[in-house]
Design a protein around this motif. Structure first.
Motif, PDB file in Angstrom:
ATOM      1  N   GLY A   1       0.683  -1.200   0.150  1.00  0.00           N
ATOM      2  CA  GLY A   1       0.111   0.076   0.032  1.00  0.00           C
ATOM      3  C   GLY A   1       0.743   0.861   0.319  1.00  0.00           C
ATOM      4  O   GLY A   1       0.678   1.786  -0.327  1.00  0.00           O
ATOM      5  N   ARG A   2       1.870   1.241   0.372  1.00  0.00           N
ATOM      6  CA  ARG A   2       3.292   2.015   0.683  1.00  0.00           C
ATOM      7  C   ARG A   2       3.277   2.786  -0.844  1.00  0.00           C
ATOM      8  O   ARG A   2       3.168   3.895  -0.891  1.00  0.00           O
ATOM      9  N   ARG A   3       3.980   1.392  -1.292  1.00  0.00           N
ATOM     10  CA  ARG A   3       4.979   1.894  -2.256  1.00  0.00           C
ATOM     11  C   ARG A   3       3.480   2.689  -3.073  1.00  0.00           C
ATOM     12  O   ARG A   3       3.989   2.982  -4.218  1.00  0.00           O
ATOM     13  N   HIS A   4       2.144   1.677  -3.859  1.00  0.00           N
ATOM     14  CA  HIS A   4       1.437   2.068  -4.158  1.00  0.00           C
ATOM     15  C   HIS A   4       0.547   3.332  -4.449  1.00  0.00           C
ATOM     16  O   HIS A   4       0.975   4.659  -5.266  1.00  0.00           O
ATOM     17  N   VAL A   5       0.344   4.171  -2.916  1.00  0.00           N
ATOM     18  CA  VAL A   5       0.984   5.631  -2.957  1.00  0.00           C
ATOM     19  C   VAL A   5       1.734   6.112  -2.734  1.00  0.00           C
ATOM     20  O   VAL A   5       1.509   7.625  -3.772  1.00  0.00           O
ATOM     21  N   GLU A   6       3.288   5.747  -2.820  1.00  0.00           N
ATOM     22  CA  GLU A   6       4.161   7.236  -3.711  1.00  0.00           C
ATOM     23  C   GLU A   6       3.841   7.278  -5.464  1.00  0.00           C
ATOM     24  O   GLU A   6       4.231   8.204  -5.544  1.00  0.00           O
ATOM     25  N   ARG A   7       3.487   6.062  -6.155  1.00  0.00           N
ATOM     26  CA  ARG A   7       3.609   5.892  -7.832  1.00  0.00           C
ATOM     27  C   ARG A   7       2.583   6.577  -7.997  1.00  0.00           C
ATOM     28  O   ARG A   7       2.796   6.998  -9.203  1.00  0.00           O
ATOM     29  N   SER A   8       1.390   6.596  -6.996  1.00  0.00           N
ATOM     30  CA  SER A   8       0.048   6.960  -8.138  1.00  0.00           C
ATOM     31  C   SER A   8      -0.395   7.988  -7.156  1.00  0.00           C
ATOM     32  O   SER A   8      -1.117   8.716  -8.162  1.00  0.00           O
ATOM     33  N   PHE A   9      -0.440   8.548  -6.307  1.00  0.00           N
ATOM     34  CA  PHE A   9      -0.934   9.821  -5.744  1.00  0.00           C
ATOM     35  C   PHE A   9       0.134  10.434  -5.457  1.00  0.00           C
ATOM     36  O   PHE A   9       0.945  11.352  -3.991  1.00  0.00           O
ATOM     37  N   ASP A  10       0.328  11.596  -6.854  1.00  0.00           N
ATOM     38  CA  ASP A  10       1.756  12.522  -5.695  1.00  0.00           C
ATOM     39  C   ASP A  10       0.712  13.845  -6.543  1.00  0.00           C
ATOM     40  O   ASP A  10       0.332  14.476  -7.784  1.00  0.00           O
ATOM     41  N   TRP A  11       1.565  14.937  -5.237  1.00  0.00           N
ATOM     42  CA  TRP A  11       0.728  15.900  -6.106  1.00  0.00           C
ATOM     43  C   TRP A  11       0.584  16.327  -7.447  1.00  0.00           C
ATOM     44  O   TRP A  11       0.589  17.496  -8.254  1.00  0.00           O
ATOM     45  N   ALA A  12       2.568  16.438  -7.545  1.00  0.00           N
ATOM     46  CA  ALA A  12       3.146  16.954  -8.437  1.00  0.00           C
ATOM     47  C   ALA A  12       2.025  16.456 -10.375  1.00  0.00           C
ATOM     48  O   ALA A  12       1.981  16.906 -10.738  1.00  0.00           O
ATOM     49  N   ALA A  13       2.489  15.105 -10.399  1.00  0.00           N
ATOM     50  CA  ALA A  13       1.380  15.033 -11.184  1.00  0.00           C
ATOM     51  C   ALA A  13      -0.274  15.463 -10.908  1.00  0.00           C
ATOM     52  O   ALA A  13      -0.920  16.073 -12.619  1.00  0.00           O
ATOM     53  N   SER A  14      -1.074  15.108 -10.243  1.00  0.00           N
ATOM     54  CA  SER A  14      -2.355  15.295  -9.942  1.00  0.00           C
ATOM     55  C   SER A  14      -2.611  17.323 -10.353  1.00  0.00           C
ATOM     56  O   SER A  14      -3.223  17.348 -11.048  1.00  0.00           O
ATOM     57  N   VAL A  15      -1.548  18.135 -10.094  1.00  0.00           N
ATOM     58  CA  VAL A  15      -1.349  19.059 -10.457  1.00  0.00           C
ATOM     59  C   VAL A  15      -1.501  19.380 -11.788  1.00  0.00           C
ATOM     60  O   VAL A  15      -1.754  20.386 -12.496  1.00  0.00           O
ATOM     61  N   ASP A  16      -0.602  19.059 -12.601  1.00  0.00           N
ATOM     62  CA  ASP A  16       0.114  18.721 -13.519  1.00  0.00           C
ATOM     63  C   ASP A  16      -1.579  18.707 -14.543  1.00  0.00           C
ATOM     64  O   ASP A  16      -1.592  19.170 -15.870  1.00  0.00           O
ATOM     65  N   ALA A  17      -1.386  17.231 -13.831  1.00  0.00           N
ATOM     66  CA  ALA A  17      -3.488  16.971 -14.624  1.00  0.00           C
ATOM     67  C   ALA A  17      -4.263  17.851 -14.658  1.00  0.00           C
ATOM     68  O   ALA A  17      -5.522  18.252 -15.805  1.00  0.00           O
ATOM     69  N   ALA A  18      -4.415  18.610 -13.905  1.00  0.00           N
ATOM     70  CA  ALA A  18      -5.672  19.900 -13.484  1.00  0.00           C
ATOM     71  C   ALA A  18      -5.274  21.256 -14.514  1.00  0.00           C
ATOM     72  O   ALA A  18      -6.268  21.326 -14.927  1.00  0.00           O
ATOM     73  N   VAL A  19      -4.293  21.191 -14.432  1.00  0.00           N
ATOM     74  CA  VAL A  19      -3.300  22.367 -15.229  1.00  0.00           C
ATOM     75  C   VAL A  19      -3.644  22.159 -16.453  1.00  0.00           C
ATOM     76  O   VAL A  19      -4.518  23.273 -17.362  1.00  0.00           O
TER      77      VAL A  19
END
Length: 459
Positions: free
Chosen positions: A401-419
């Motif tokens: 679970g920890r590794r999944h969060v590190e790979r899949s829930f990154d704020w930089a990626a989330s912000v890029d997707a929102a922009v």
């Protein structure tokens, strides 16, 4: 072709006012947006509650505007005893109207080419509707929660269908609609939202500042966890050898709390040292907290359960996650569930309810958390009991679970997707009333994006 220069965010909740996860999400998202996209001009409009906040401020480098609210109204908002009474709901509606009109006046003064208005949840839809129709600004509608209009058994209903009307009208007028999970997108489509407008942008996760007990790989040293466990158990008056279960969230049926409590006697029968910590409170103006206390007494588990009946600071919540043998979030409806991601990020095994997205409970190949198939105490007890009995699998699941969060829930990626969504919106034509599809100009031949339903089948 217009280029994105400015994003105006409208979100009725923002710290120091926290009624749920929306305020925390808005704060983290804005801070990361400013950090990663310093070329964009950002501005946040939020409610002035508590009413003693300055009208203009700055948070994480982002200007924050709180439109004026009459002092008498601010003082009367969210009286815990009357929040859901007719008077309480009327005051809240008046406060929302004041906030939306004040925000609209601010938008009138701050229009510029390349601007997008990002409206978060139904409480801010009136200003989004006005911005789209009167100011002809491109609006992106972020849907975080549809519990009142789309959940099977909501804590608070929408008897006059005002909320549902605002949601549907905003979806019709918005250029694009953002959701945190594919399941949320599928739910909106089933309720008539246009599939062509929906974009999935997962939330991010932010690691807390490192402490002396934080290991280099992001996990936490066993000795540090043991010390935290001992401290929490002693404070609650529980034996030092207890196995710890932790729940964090609203103490309501939607969050699966009655199901969890009814499962506890069976878990205790199999694992007699088990103790349960409930972090959170009931919905203001309801008897949810009292219902939990009565159920604890009826089930005879008062000596096994510690209910805080209050929201704990973030660091205290984190300490409970670190101390836990298992964190349980058995929600029947969950738009995203940041609490589960926070617990998984610390390497603690997690059990999810049937309302959670598959994007959290699996990495696409293997499970990253236990997941209920239904709102049933016997299934919850069996899954929790099996995990408590198998420490090796619990450790493996926690690490996965920890590794999944590190790979899949990154704020930089989330912000890029929102922009990317905002850039798509600013280059698209503004939809007009009656245009159900809302497909941007020049893209009418592009097929609709596939939105998966909760079972994983494409629609």
């Amino acid at each position: 072709m217009p280029v994105l220069h400015q994003v105006t965010v409208v979100c009725h909740q923002f710290p120091p006012w926290r009624m749920g996860g929306l305020a925390e999400y808005a704060e983290r998202c804005l801070h990361h947006l400013h950090r990663h996209r310093g070329d964009l001009r950002l501005r946040l409009y939020t409610m002035n509650h508590p009413g003693d906040q300055p009208r203009y401020g700055v948070s994480g480098g982002v200007p924050v505007v709180r439109p004026r609210m009459p002092r008498w109204l601010g003082r009367r908002l969210f009286d815990p005893g009357r929040a859901l009474s007719a008077r309480g709901q009327g005051l809240f509606a008046l406060a929302l109207l004041t906030f939306n009109l004040g925000t609209f006046l601010g938008l009138c003064r701050g229009r510029r080419r390349g601007s997008v208005v990002a409206v978060h949840d139904w409480q801010s839809t009136p200003v989004g509707i006005l911005a789209a129709t009167l100011l002809r600004l491109p609006v992106v509608y972020h849907v975080h929660n549809t519990e009142q209009t789309m959940a099977p058994r909501p804590d608070v209903a929408d008897p006059l269908r005002i909320i549902g009307t605002c949601q549907r009208l905003m979806a019709a007028l918005a250029v694009l609609v953002v959701v945190p999970t594919p399941e949320m997108g599928a739910l909106l489509v089933r309720h008539g939202f246009p599939a062509a407008k929906i974009r999935v942008v997962p939330h991010g996760y932010e690691d807390p500042p490192e402490t002396d007990g934080t290991a280099p790989d992001g996990a936490t040293a066993p000795d540090d966890r043991a010390a935290i466990r001992a401290e929490l158990l002693a404070a609650a008056g529980f034996p030092a050898d207890s196995r710890i279960l932790v729940f964090a969230g609203r103490l309501s049926p939607v969050k699966g709390v009655p199901t969890l409590l009814r499962a506890l006697p069976d878990i205790v029968r199999w694992h007699p040292t088990t103790r349960l910590f409930l972090l959170g409170t009931g919905l203001p103006g309801t008897d949810q907290g009292a219902v939990v206390d009565r159920l604890v007494a009826e089930l005879g588990i008062a000596d096994r359960t510690h209910v805080y009946h209050r929201h704990l600071p973030r660091e205290q919540v984190r300490r409970h996650y670190l101390a836990a043998d298992l964190c349980l979030f058995p929600s029947t409806y969950e738009p995203f569930g940041l609490v589960s991601v926070e617990a998984m990020a610390l390497g603690t095994p997690v059990l999810l309810g049937p309302g959670f997205s598959a994007t959290i409970g699996t990495d696409g190949v293997r499970p990253t958390a236990l997941r209920l198939t239904a709102d049933r105490p016997d299934e919850l007890a069996r899954l929790a009991g099996n995990l408590l009995a198998d420490k090796a699998y619990a450790a493996e699941l926690g690490d996965r679970g920890r590794r999944h969060v590190e790979r899949s829930f990154d704020w930089a990626a989330s912000v890029d997707a929102a922009v990317a969504v905002y850039e798509e919106a600013v280059t698209a034509r503004r939809p007009v009333p009656g245009d159900r599809e809302g497909i941007p100009a020049g893209r009418r031949t592009v097929p609709r994006p596939t939105v998966a339903d909760p079972a994983g089948e494409p629609r």
